[in-house]
Write a protein that holds these residues in place. Structure first.
Motif, PDB file in Angstrom:
ATOM      1  N   LYS A   1       0.930  -1.123  -0.026  1.00  0.00           N
ATOM      2  CA  LYS A   1      -0.081  -0.037  -0.034  1.00  0.00           C
ATOM      3  C   LYS A   1       1.034   1.369  -0.009  1.00  0.00           C
TER       4      LYS A   1
ATOM      5  N   THR B   1       1.996   5.315  -0.439  1.00  0.00           N
ATOM      6  CA  THR B   1       1.423   6.593   0.075  1.00  0.00           C
ATOM      7  C   THR B   1       0.796   7.245  -1.254  1.00  0.00           C
ATOM      8  N   GLY B   2      -0.025   8.221  -0.799  1.00  0.00           N
ATOM      9  CA  GLY B   2      -0.643   8.979  -1.798  1.00  0.00           C
ATOM     10  C   GLY B   2      -0.010  10.487  -1.657  1.00  0.00           C
TER      11      GLY B   2
ATOM     12  N   PHE C   1      -1.220   9.383   5.331  1.00  0.00           N
ATOM     13  CA  PHE C   1      -1.693   8.316   4.644  1.00  0.00           C
ATOM     14  C   PHE C   1      -1.271   6.917   5.296  1.00  0.00           C
TER      15      PHE C   1
ATOM     16  N   VAL D   1       0.005   3.404   4.844  1.00  0.00           N
ATOM     17  CA  VAL D   1       0.972   2.568   4.209  1.00  0.00           C
ATOM     18  C   VAL D   1       1.190   1.500   4.760  1.00  0.00           C
TER      19      VAL D   1
ATOM     20  N   LYS E   1      -6.400  14.882  -2.455  1.00  0.00           N
ATOM     21  CA  LYS E   1      -5.897  13.846  -1.939  1.00  0.00           C
ATOM     22  C   LYS E   1      -5.992  12.577  -2.778  1.00  0.00           C
TER      23      LYS E   1
ATOM     24  N   THR F   1      -4.817   9.080  -4.183  1.00  0.00           N
ATOM     25  CA  THR F   1      -4.233   7.767  -3.858  1.00  0.00           C
ATOM     26  C   THR F   1      -4.570   6.559  -4.986  1.00  0.00           C
ATOM     27  N   ASP F   2      -3.905   5.357  -4.701  1.00  0.00           N
ATOM     28  CA  ASP F   2      -4.213   4.390  -5.744  1.00  0.00           C
ATOM     29  C   ASP F   2      -5.680   3.959  -5.322  1.00  0.00           C
TER      30      ASP F   2
END
Length: 327
Positions: A64, A66-67, A149, A151, A269, A271-272
């Motif tokens: 996971k 970070t964004g 975020f 992670v 923000k 993110t994935d």
């Protein structure tokens, strides 16, 4: 043994009968704190579970990342491979850096704090002194926006790491979170898409009202959460599964398909995509994911990176249906 503060010592002096001995009082003194200077840097990840380094590794389905915190610059449109006009939102990753990575012992998770948009030197006096000390501790310039975020342990980053638009891959899916544009006090028709009352003569000056809001004497109240007129917008909302259509490596701009909440020049923000990750569809097949982030040179990379073309067997959205062709 608990420490005694200055206020506690003052109370003890008012009551001599409970004042401890000088030897015990010396043990209760608070130990001196080291001075806080720019050169006194603390490691980004404090003590916690097994220590993790900053070397990074290979991305896996369980990782996971970070964004980033981007700035919404407006909307535009792009022509896709089928010749269809696709609306896109421009998100610029400007002066985005990692402030600190830490382990949260309460929830047992690793977190990366990211800051965006440097505060001008002429406005540094408006930053609170505790925040200045926080940025000074990790040798990062003061930022206007901070975001945390969650992670995975293998995706933490050292303080001062720069995040750019190349953190993402063209063709992948992302989630965008921001505060929606405030609309002020609005009626039920605009706020909740109510149909409204009839437009006939029998409805006098109440065509856009919300209608009945309660029942009879039992229960004799309006239930909580009833859709009525009130303040609209200005709330944090997330739009999921938006595809990255193009990346501008020079200006660090991400072209995201569709609309993103919030006004122009607002902070978003990125993110994935979370739900796409459940089925391992966040990234296009065969894509090289920069993990934990992109740290190379941009000189050898093209200015514009476009999402991969559709597969050979993918259906053309503009093609006519089979039943129309047979006619």
């Amino acid at each position: 043994m608990a420490l005694v503060t200055a206020k506690g010592l003052a109370r003890l002096r008012l009551h001599p009968q409970i004042l401890p001995s000088p030897s015990a009082l010396s043990e209760l003194q608070t130990p001196p704190r080291p001075p806080l200077t720019a050169g006194r840097l603390r490691r980004a990840v404090p003590t916690g579970p097994p220590s993790v380094g900053f070397e990074g590794g290979t991305w896996t389905a369980a990782s996971k990342r970070t964004g980033v915190v981007a700035v919404k610059r407006g909307m535009s449109a792009l022509w896709d491979a089928w010749g269809q006009l696709t609306p896109v939102t421009l998100l610029q990753v400007a002066q985005c850096q990692v402030v600190v990575s830490r382990f949260d012992a309460q929830c047992g998770e690793y977190r990366v704090q990211v800051g965006a948009a440097d505060v001008p030197r002429s406005l540094s006096h408006r930053v609170a002194r505790p925040q200045l000390a926080h940025f000074r501790r990790y040798a990062v310039p003061p930022k206007k926006v901070l975001a945390d975020f969650r992670v995975s342990p293998d995706a933490i980053l050292p303080s001062g790491s720069v995040l750019s638009a190349l953190h993402f891959v063209p063709g992948q899916f992302v989630d965008c979170q921001s505060k929606s544009t405030g609309k002020g006090f609005q009626g039920p028709m605009k706020r909740w898409n109510f149909k409204g009352l009839r437009a006939s003569h029998g409805v006098s000056l109440s065509h856009r009202s919300g209608g009945s809001t309660g029942q009879r004497q039992l229960p004799g109240k309006v239930f909580k959460g009833k859709k009525m007129a009130g303040r609209m917008g200005g709330k944090t909302c997330t739009v999921q599964n938006l595809r990255v259509m193009k990346i501008d490596t020079v200006h660090d701009i991400i072209y995201v398909k569709g609309a993103v909440p919030g006004p122009e020049h607002g902070y978003v923000k990125v993110t994935d995509a979370l739900r796409k990750g459940w089925f391992n569809k966040t990234f296009p097949p065969g894509a090289v994911v920069p993990f934990p982030t992109f740290s190379g040179s941009k000189s050898d990379i093209a200015r514009e990176l476009v999402a991969p073309p559709p597969d050979a067997g993918e259906k053309d959205p503009l093609a006519r249906a089979r039943r129309e062709i047979e006619k």
